[in-house]
Write a protein that holds these residues in place. Structure first.
Motif, short mmCIF file in Angstrom:
data_model
loop_
_atom_site.label_atom_id
_atom_site.label_comp_id
_atom_site.label_asym_id
_atom_site.label_seq_id
_atom_site.Cartn_x
_atom_site.Cartn_y
_atom_site.Cartn_z
N ALA A 173 0.83 -1.21 0.00
CA ALA A 173 0.00 0.00 0.00
C ALA A 173 0.87 1.26 0.00
N PRO A 174 0.36 2.33 -0.59
CA PRO A 174 1.12 3.59 -0.57
C PRO A 174 1.18 4.17 0.84
N GLY A 175 2.14 5.07 1.05
CA GLY A 175 2.20 5.79 2.31
C GLY A 175 3.34 5.42 3.24
N LEU A 176 4.11 4.40 2.90
CA LEU A 176 5.25 4.03 3.75
C LEU A 176 6.41 4.97 3.50
N ASP A 177 7.29 5.11 4.48
CA ASP A 177 8.50 5.90 4.22
C ASP A 177 9.42 5.10 3.30
N ARG A 178 10.36 5.79 2.69
CA ARG A 178 11.24 5.21 1.68
C ARG A 178 11.96 3.95 2.15
N ARG A 179 12.58 4.02 3.31
CA ARG A 179 13.37 2.90 3.83
C ARG A 179 12.48 1.68 4.10
N THR A 180 11.33 1.90 4.71
CA THR A 180 10.42 0.80 5.01
C THR A 180 9.90 0.17 3.72
N PHE A 181 9.54 1.01 2.74
CA PHE A 181 9.06 0.50 1.46
C PHE A 181 10.11 -0.37 0.79
N LEU A 182 11.34 0.14 0.68
CA LEU A 182 12.40 -0.62 0.00
C LEU A 182 12.68 -1.94 0.71
N ALA A 183 12.69 -1.93 2.03
CA ALA A 183 12.94 -3.16 2.79
C ALA A 183 11.81 -4.17 2.54
N LEU A 184 10.58 -3.71 2.56
CA LEU A 184 9.44 -4.59 2.34
C LEU A 184 9.42 -5.11 0.90
N LEU A 185 9.73 -4.26 -0.06
CA LEU A 185 9.79 -4.67 -1.46
C LEU A 185 10.86 -5.74 -1.67
N GLN A 186 12.05 -5.50 -1.14
CA GLN A 186 13.14 -6.46 -1.32
C GLN A 186 12.82 -7.78 -0.62
N GLU A 187 12.30 -7.71 0.58
CA GLU A 187 11.95 -8.95 1.30
C GLU A 187 10.89 -9.73 0.53
N SER A 188 9.89 -9.04 0.01
CA SER A 188 8.83 -9.70 -0.74
C SER A 188 9.38 -10.37 -2.00
N ILE A 189 10.19 -9.65 -2.75
CA ILE A 189 10.74 -10.20 -3.99
C ILE A 189 11.70 -11.35 -3.72
#
Length: 135
Positions: A108-124
């Protein structure tokens, strides 16, 4: 866009070409073009590592994906695929096989940059490890 034939295709298919050496100006252009594409109802496909990566390896995620996420305020659905097992980066020969593509739960939109990148990388990375043929 300078590669013969491929460059022509990129210029005529509404692909967002990235100037990796363009700095802030290239990033602004990328965000502007992405907004235009989303306004037409089309979807964006982004390769956060900027290139294909061999199975079992990782590469740094580029800041452009985080910039688009932060500026566009749209959900991001990570996608994983196992094509690298059959069409490895840098390999001349391609092997037959069934390519599996999986769309993962959206972020979902709205996360800060660092949290988003960490979540994206973990998911992928987790998604890639679960695909058929994963090391």
């Amino acid at each position: 866009t300078w590669i013969p034939l491929y460059g022509w295709f990129v210029n005529h298919s509404r692909v967002i070409a990235i100037n990796r050496a363009g700095g802030a100006q290239a990033l602004k252009k990328m965000v502007r073009e992405a907004r235009e594409i989303l306004a037409t109802g089309r979807k964006l496909i982004i390769f956060p590592e900027g290139t294909r990566v061999r199975p079992g390896q990782t590469a740094p995620y580029h800041p452009g994906v985080a910039a688009l996420y932060g500026q566009l305020k749209v959900p991001v659905a990570p996608v994983v695929l196992n094509s690298g097992h059959f069409w490895p980066k840098g390999a001349f020969l391609k092997q037959p096989g069934t390519i599996v593509l999986q769309v993962l739960p959206p972020i979902a939109p709205g996360l800060d940059r660092r949290t988003f990148l960490a979540l994206l990388q973990e998911s992928i990375e987790t998604g890639n490890a679960a695909l058929p043929g994963a090391p």
